[in-house]
Design an enzyme around this catalytic site. Structure first.
Site, PDB file in Angstrom:
ATOM      1  CG  HIS A   1     -25.837  50.509 108.664  1.00  0.00           C
ATOM      2  ND1 HIS A   1     -26.896  49.646 108.486  1.00  0.00           N
ATOM      3  CD2 HIS A   1     -26.307  51.745 108.383  1.00  0.00           C
ATOM      4  CE1 HIS A   1     -27.975  50.334 108.132  1.00  0.00           C
ATOM      5  NE2 HIS A   1     -27.634  51.605 108.045  1.00  0.00           N
TER       6      HIS A   1
ATOM      7  CG  ASP B   1       8.441  63.551  78.149  1.00  0.00           C
ATOM      8  OD1 ASP B   1       7.400  64.102  78.555  1.00  0.00           O
ATOM      9  OD2 ASP B   1       8.493  62.820  77.143  1.00  0.00           O
TER      10      ASP B   1
END
Length: 605
Positions: free
Chosen positions: A247, A583
């Site tokens: 928690h 590219d």
């Protein structure tokens, strides 16, 4: 689960106590799928019970129970805890494991009423065992439900899981909280129920398993409550919180980030000292992800853990790796070791069939390991497969190795940028794939090769194998083509012969990749390079100078691919997005060619 009439004020107060406030209208939250914060747990459980209705039934406002029960069972096993930790605990309701689970709201214990309703809806039995993690709210409410059932004549008992070594000293283990090690306790208790054990034996087995189960968790980043705009807690970048609760409870220390092998050693070293005296040397292990740590990362970590345990002489029985006790979207993991005796091992290995934990009966006979022993040659190894000529290696072999080393240095330096370019219209792995492939190529080239063709074939095979992806395959083909070109005729490596071999490599790439100039691939830089190299060599330029000049042409051609739309490959569906960016394959090729040129430039004219 939320109550049927959610108290929004109470929810806001809860966030405030945790240093968090409900976002104002219009503020973005970090949970993407929800109808509202107070509805989250109930909606989740409703959807879950619908998806797995073949296993279980919804107990409205309380939890889930099995749709059927084992005919031999004389005991009922009921789990429970807060929501936000799925699959723990509702995911373990099914044959061979739990009969029911009571679920509270997110990170909140179920109420005594919810627990009671889940237990009461189950068919009557000789006893009910509650099993849950050691959190104050859970203990309080389960004790209240237990007292109520006992008042009605039900033999109800509780086993509280206390596996987290970070939450209490070894000599006071009863105060420890329960985390992912709960699964080891749940599983053996459920298997005992399934084989027909009475409440006395089921309780005994659960307590024994709990006493022999130890866990430690770490976190890399905090979790986020539904409806909140920020994490419940933060872990500083470059740090690991060791011993953090599921928690967000404080850990025992914060340490710098470390490689997986060191993290594995840290986790194992924390658990081994608490091995039971006189243990069998056998454990089951649970490596649990806390919600936002990928399975791939867990497997990387498990490899180190398995080696640590093997080095310690410990046999691992049916380990589990995956998300079993999460904390919403927390990044982190925990390791559990549960020391086995013969009975616990039998129960851990017993069949189970739940939505989130399934174990089939052992039906397939093991094959003798010797029948599976197949010698697999190391890819790229320098052996007779690649030897074209005998004798000692010539200077061109050393030169080729130097070229590969220079290419690796250039690509490694540009790895992040190549990944960024690839991520624009692809998956972002081009830089890492190129680096990985080139590293393998360099390693393969360091072995003894008697000629240039042998070295290039070995380097290409290793690049293709380790680099993977499109680039790995194409560079493997490229180097293989160059190797074939150099081995095609007599001895000697003239400039014109090298041009012809490089041209053959380019043709092979075009053939295998089904690409041509204009498709926005590496060929848009490679073809201009080959043309410029051939023209320079034909005009009488030395190889080094010709290569360097042609590499500059490739660099310019690669940059010009920014104006192209991809017509092939993974980037094609996102063609418009790639406009304006070169590219990555063409860019990395140009980097490699320039790196090679820096080495070849040192050649005598």
């Amino acid at each position: 689960m939320p109550r049927e009439t959610p108290d929004q004020g109470l929810y806001d107060q809860t966030l405030a106590r945790r240093g968090r406030f409900r976002p104002q209208e219009g503020t973005a939250t970090m949970t993407n799928i929800l109808n509202g914060p107070t509805e989250f747990a109930g909606d989740m459980l409703s959807g879950y019970s619908s998806a797995y209705s073949r296993y279980l039934r919804l107990v409205p406002g309380a939890g889930v129970v099995r749709r059927t029960v084992d005919s031999r069972a004389t005991t009922r096993l009921v789990l429970g805890g807060g929501s936000g930790h799925f699959p723990w605990t509702a995911g373990f309701v099914g044959a061979g494991l739990a009969d029911g689970a009571a679920l509270g709201d997110v990170f909140t214990s179920p109420s005594a009423e919810q627990i009671y309703r889940v237990a009461k809806i189950l068919p009557p039995a000789g006893g009910v065992l509650f099993c849950y993690g050691n959190y104050a709210g859970d203990v309080l409410h389960f004790d209240m439900a237990q007292a109520r059932l006992r008042g009605e004549g039900v033999d109800c008992r509780s086993v509280v899981v206390t596996d987290d070594v970070a939450s209490g000293a070894a000599d006071n283990a009863a105060v420890r909280r329960g985390i992912a090690g709960s699964l080891a306790v749940f599983k053996v208790a459920g298997a005992a129920v399934a084989r027909g054990d009475g409440i006395d034996d089921v309780e005994r087995i659960a307590r024994l398993a709990n006493a022999r189960t130890r866990s430690l968790g770490v976190a890399f980043a905090g979790c986020t409550l539904p409806g909140a705009a920020e994490p419940l807690f933060r872990v500083e970048p470059g740090s690991i919180a060791v011993g953090l609760g599921i928690h967000g409870e404080p850990g025992i220390r914060t340490v710098p980030s470390m490689p997986a092998r060191e993290l594995a050693a840290t986790l194992v070293a924390a658990l081994l000292p608490e091995a039971p005296v006189g243990n069998s040397g056998r454990v089951t292990a649970i490596l649990n992800g806390l919600g936002a740590t990928s399975h791939e990362e867990l497997y990387v970590l498990w490899g180190g853990i398995a080696r640590q345990l093997d080095d310690a002489g410990i046999e691992v029985v049916l380990p589990e790796v995956g998300e079993l006790a999460t904390s919403l979207d927390m990044a982190g993991c925990s390791l559990t070791l549960s020391w086995l005796d013969d009975e616990l091992e039998e129960l851990w290995a017993a069949p189970a069939d739940t939505p989130s934990f399934r174990r089939a009966p052992a039906q397939v006979q093991a094959v003798d390991g010797e029948q599976l022993a197949v010698a697999v040659p190391e890819v790229g190894a320098a052996d007779g497969r690649f030897a074209e000529h005998g004798g000692a290696a010539g200077p061109e072999v050393d030169l080729a190795r130097a070229v590969l080393v220079a290419m690796l240095a250039a690509v490694s330096e540009a790895e992040a940028e190549l990944g960024r370019l690839d991520a624009i219209a692809g998956d972002g792995d081009h830089g890492s794939g190129m680096t990985r492939g080139l590293r393998a190529a360099v390693e393969a080239a360091t072995s003894g090769h008697s000629d240039l063709s042998s070295l290039l074939r070995a380097a290409g095979a290793a690049w293709s194998d380790k680099g993977g992806g499109t680039s790995g395959a194409l560079w493997g083909v490229l180097l293989g083509g160059v190797a074939d070109g150099l081995a095609a005729d007599g001895q000697g490596y003239s400039a014109s012969r090298i041009v012809a071999a490089v041209s053959l490599g380019c043709d092979r790439v075009a053939e295998v990749g089904h690409a041509s100039v204009g498709d926005k691939t590496m060929l848009d830089a490679f073809v201009p390079f080959v043309d410029a190299l051939r023209a320079a060599v034909d005009s009488g330029a030395p190889l080094g100078a010709a290569w360097s000049g042609a590499a500059q042409v490739a660099t310019e051609a690669a940059a010009a691919t920014a104006d192209l739309r991809p017509r092939l490959g993974r980037a094609r569906p996102l063609a418009e997005r790639s406009l304006g960016s070169p590219d990555p394959g063409a860019v990395s090729l140009a980097l490699c060619l320039n790196a090679a040129g820096s080495v070849l430039a040192a050649l005598p004219a």
